[in-house]
Design a protein around this motif. Structure first.
Motif, PDB file in Angstrom:
ATOM      1  N   THR A  13      28.348  40.294  43.591  1.00  0.00           N
ATOM      2  CA  THR A  13      29.357  39.675  42.745  1.00  0.00           C
ATOM      3  C   THR A  13      30.722  39.847  43.391  1.00  0.00           C
ATOM      4  OG1 THR A  13      28.088  40.156  40.737  1.00  0.00           O
ATOM      5  CG2 THR A  13      30.439  39.658  40.463  1.00  0.00           C
ATOM      6  N   ALA A  72      34.734  39.210  42.812  1.00  0.00           N
ATOM      7  CA  ALA A  72      35.766  38.935  41.812  1.00  0.00           C
ATOM      8  C   ALA A  72      37.103  38.802  42.522  1.00  0.00           C
ATOM      9  CB  ALA A  72      35.817  40.045  40.774  1.00  0.00           C
ATOM     10  N   CYS A  73      37.728  37.629  42.443  1.00  0.00           N
ATOM     11  CA  CYS A  73      39.002  37.388  43.096  1.00  0.00           C
ATOM     12  C   CYS A  73      40.160  37.722  42.162  1.00  0.00           C
ATOM     13  CB  CYS A  73      39.094  35.938  43.565  1.00  0.00           C
ATOM     14  SG  CYS A  73      37.837  35.498  44.792  1.00  0.00           S
ATOM     15  N   ALA A  74      41.367  37.801  42.750  1.00  0.00           N
ATOM     16  CA  ALA A  74      42.538  38.201  41.980  1.00  0.00           C
ATOM     17  C   ALA A  74      42.867  37.205  40.878  1.00  0.00           C
ATOM     18  CB  ALA A  74      43.733  38.374  42.913  1.00  0.00           C
ATOM     19  N   ASP A  75      42.517  35.924  41.063  1.00  0.00           N
ATOM     20  CA  ASP A  75      42.831  34.923  40.047  1.00  0.00           C
ATOM     21  C   ASP A  75      41.799  34.867  38.933  1.00  0.00           C
ATOM     22  OD1 ASP A  75      40.717  33.883  41.421  1.00  0.00           O
ATOM     23  OD2 ASP A  75      41.678  31.976  41.936  1.00  0.00           O
ATOM     24  N   GLY A  76      40.831  35.802  38.945  1.00  0.00           N
ATOM     25  CA  GLY A  76      39.811  35.851  37.908  1.00  0.00           C
ATOM     26  C   GLY A  76      38.539  35.107  38.244  1.00  0.00           C
ATOM     27  N   THR A  77      38.526  34.377  39.344  1.00  0.00           N
ATOM     28  CA  THR A  77      37.324  33.657  39.751  1.00  0.00           C
ATOM     29  C   THR A  77      36.265  34.639  40.240  1.00  0.00           C
ATOM     30  OG1 THR A  77      38.697  31.791  40.426  1.00  0.00           O
ATOM     31  CG2 THR A  77      36.417  31.820  41.217  1.00  0.00           C
ATOM     32  N   THR A  78      35.021  34.423  39.820  1.00  0.00           N
ATOM     33  CA  THR A  78      33.923  35.277  40.254  1.00  0.00           C
ATOM     34  C   THR A  78      32.817  34.430  40.859  1.00  0.00           C
ATOM     35  OG1 THR A  78      32.867  35.185  38.078  1.00  0.00           O
ATOM     36  CG2 THR A  78      34.398  37.011  38.484  1.00  0.00           C
ATOM     37  N   SER A 124      29.195  44.988  43.907  1.00  0.00           N
ATOM     38  CA  SER A 124      30.383  44.289  43.434  1.00  0.00           C
ATOM     39  C   SER A 124      31.455  44.305  44.497  1.00  0.00           C
ATOM     40  CB  SER A 124      30.925  44.950  42.155  1.00  0.00           C
ATOM     41  OG  SER A 124      31.285  46.300  42.411  1.00  0.00           O
ATOM     42  N   SER A 161      35.816  43.122  45.085  1.00  0.00           N
ATOM     43  CA  SER A 161      37.049  42.708  44.431  1.00  0.00           C
ATOM     44  C   SER A 161      38.033  42.245  45.476  1.00  0.00           C
ATOM     45  CB  SER A 161      37.645  43.866  43.621  1.00  0.00           C
ATOM     46  OG  SER A 161      37.943  44.959  44.462  1.00  0.00           O
ATOM     47  N   HIS A 182      42.319  41.492  46.439  1.00  0.00           N
ATOM     48  CA  HIS A 182      43.683  41.884  46.107  1.00  0.00           C
ATOM     49  C   HIS A 182      44.638  41.226  47.087  1.00  0.00           C
ATOM     50  CE1 HIS A 182      44.055  44.616  49.583  1.00  0.00           C
ATOM     51  NE2 HIS A 182      42.780  44.878  49.365  1.00  0.00           N
ATOM     52  N   SER A 199      44.207  35.811  48.316  1.00  0.00           N
ATOM     53  CA  SER A 199      43.429  36.990  47.941  1.00  0.00           C
ATOM     54  C   SER A 199      42.634  37.464  49.140  1.00  0.00           C
ATOM     55  CB  SER A 199      42.471  36.655  46.789  1.00  0.00           C
ATOM     56  OG  SER A 199      43.201  36.324  45.633  1.00  0.00           O
TER      57      SER A 199
END
Length: 455
Positions: free
Chosen positions: A224, A226-232, A400, A402, A404, A430
């Protein structure tokens, strides 16, 4: 054996071929000038372009192939960090089908019609020691034979102390059985449309299955992002291995280990973009292409040999750090950087370039992963199985990631020069920060090719 005393002896032709691959952006005469630049105090001949072309033809491809066979092979010592997984030396199969040859009649007759880029394409298959990115073996030819066909020509190089990593596409029944017959172990990716029966579910979430007549173990890993703009983004990778003991080789450990297959992508990046600079090959006929390819592979192996020797001169240094593209994480600090969180991500000379961004993703994963060790983790205390055809489907191992914003790097160690400042476009992008190493994504991007014809 050369019987004549020539102004351009054959041994000089070998040096010229290596220099020709080292400087792909210039013609024969400039290559010769670079090769002899430090010999100004000695009487050096000044050949013509035709004389250098005739020198290539006289040397031929067989000496360069033999030279590569002498130099190829694992480079690491037994105690070199990151080279072994327990008692196994990690190696990788992978192919590269984006090497471009000049669009000539003779090249098309051998390689087929031009590919998407307008040039005939050459398929390269290599077996690489992932801990050092050294070439153990290589074959190449037209793209029509396929990766598995070329990989079969390298199976004689496998030994029982090797653990073979590969991407999807190598999981055919016959090929898997042939690799297993060499005594080597396997950790590879299954194609998404492949269905394997669940024979026994293991406590770590993996399960035993069969491919042909070979018993294997299947590990499912859910990735998974998860990008800073909320896109997963979420994807599932299925790994197949002949290491069926879940107590000694837990699923999470093998998922992390599989990321070492990406060292093979770094090998091709060094060949195609660092050495060849994204340019097409020079030669306009099959004999010249074979000679040039063996020369490029020999040059690469020579450079890797020097890098590994330099890394091993400092105990505890990971050999793959010798070609790190990051100016902010020098080779001497890579081993400790992987155990902690370094100043990340590094600055790039061209941050907007897609290739640099993908390399940044790869090295972010490596930098935040635990330090590579030659020993697998201790066995788990419970390795029981649930056997039978009604075994429950296992739960995938979760991973997971992430993202930033990209910070600015600190000054490079040993200098007062900071890395190039971040641009507005960089600050809005990101940049990946990996909390656990995922399986390898696709191949890195390519840069535009520039034609360099012979001479």
């Amino acid at each position: 054996m050369q019987r004549r005393l020539r102004a351009l002896p054959s041994r000089v032709g070998v040096y010229f071929l290596l220099a020709m691959c080292l400087f792909p952006e210039v013609g024969y005469l400039l290559v010769w000038q670079k090769l002899t630049a430090s010999l100004s105090a000695l009487p050096v001949v000044t050949p013509t372009t035709k004389a250098l072309r005739d020198l290539r033809r006289r040397v031929g491809g067989a000496p360069m192939r033999r030279l590569f066979e002498v130099l190829s092979g694992p480079l690491a010592q037994p105690a070199t960090p990151g080279v072994r997984f327990g008692t196994y030396r990690t190696v990788s199969f992978d192919g590269c089908s984006s090497l471009k040859a000049p669009d000539t009649v003779r090249n098309r007759a051998w390689l087929g019609s031009p590919g998407h880029g307008g040039y005939p394409l050459l398929e390269l298959m290599t077996l690489v020691e992932t801990g050092t990115r050294a070439l153990i073996g290589a074959v190449f030819g037209p793209t029509g034979e396929g990766e598995s066909g070329y990989a079969r020509r390298l199976l004689h190089l496998l030994t029982p102390d090797m653990l073979v990593l590969w991407d999807k596409g190598f999981d055919g029944n016959a090929f898997l059985a042939q690799v297993s017959a060499t005594g080597a172990q396997v950790l590879g990716r299954l194609r998404s449309n492949r269905r394997t029966p669940i024979l026994a579910t293991l406590t770590d979430g993996s399960y035993l299955s069969m491919i042909g007549s070979l018993q294997i173990r299947v590990i499912e890993a859910r990735i998974t992002v998860a990008c800073a703009d909320g896109t997963t983004f979420t994807g599932t990778y299925r790994l197949v291995t002949t290491l069926t003991d879940a107590r000694r080789y837990p699923a999470a450990t093998l998922v992390r280990l599989y990321h070492q297959r990406w060292e093979h992508e770094s090998t091709y990046y060094a060949l195609r973009h660092t050495i060849m600079q994204g340019r097409i090959l020079r030669s306009g006929d099959p004999a010249g292409l074979e000679q040039e390819m063996w020369s490029v592979l020999t040059l690469y192996q020579l450079l890797r040999s020097v890098m590994v020797d330099a890394a091993e001169s400092r105990p505890g240094t990971d050999p793959t750090a010798a070609a790190s593209p990051s100016p902010c994480i020098p080779p001497a600090t890579w081993s400790s950087a992987r155990a902690t969180t370094p100043a990340w991500p590094p600055a790039w000379s061209q941050p907007s370039d897609a290739v640099s961004w993908r390399r940044c993703c790869h090295h972010a994963a490596r930098a935040s992963a635990p330090a590579r060790s030659n020993h697998p983790p201790p066995a788990t205390t419970n390795g029981s199985t649930t056997a039978g055809p009604t075994a429950a489907a296992p739960s995938p191992t979760s991973t997971s990631l992430s993202c930033h914003p990209r910070p600015r790097c600190p000054p490079c160690p040993g200098t007062n020069d900071p890395c190039p400042p971040a641009t507005a476009a960089d600050n809005n992008r990101s940049w990946p920060s990996f909390t656990k190493t995922p399986p390898a994504p696709g191949r890195p991007g390519t840069s535009p090719a520039t034609s360099v014809m012979s001479p």
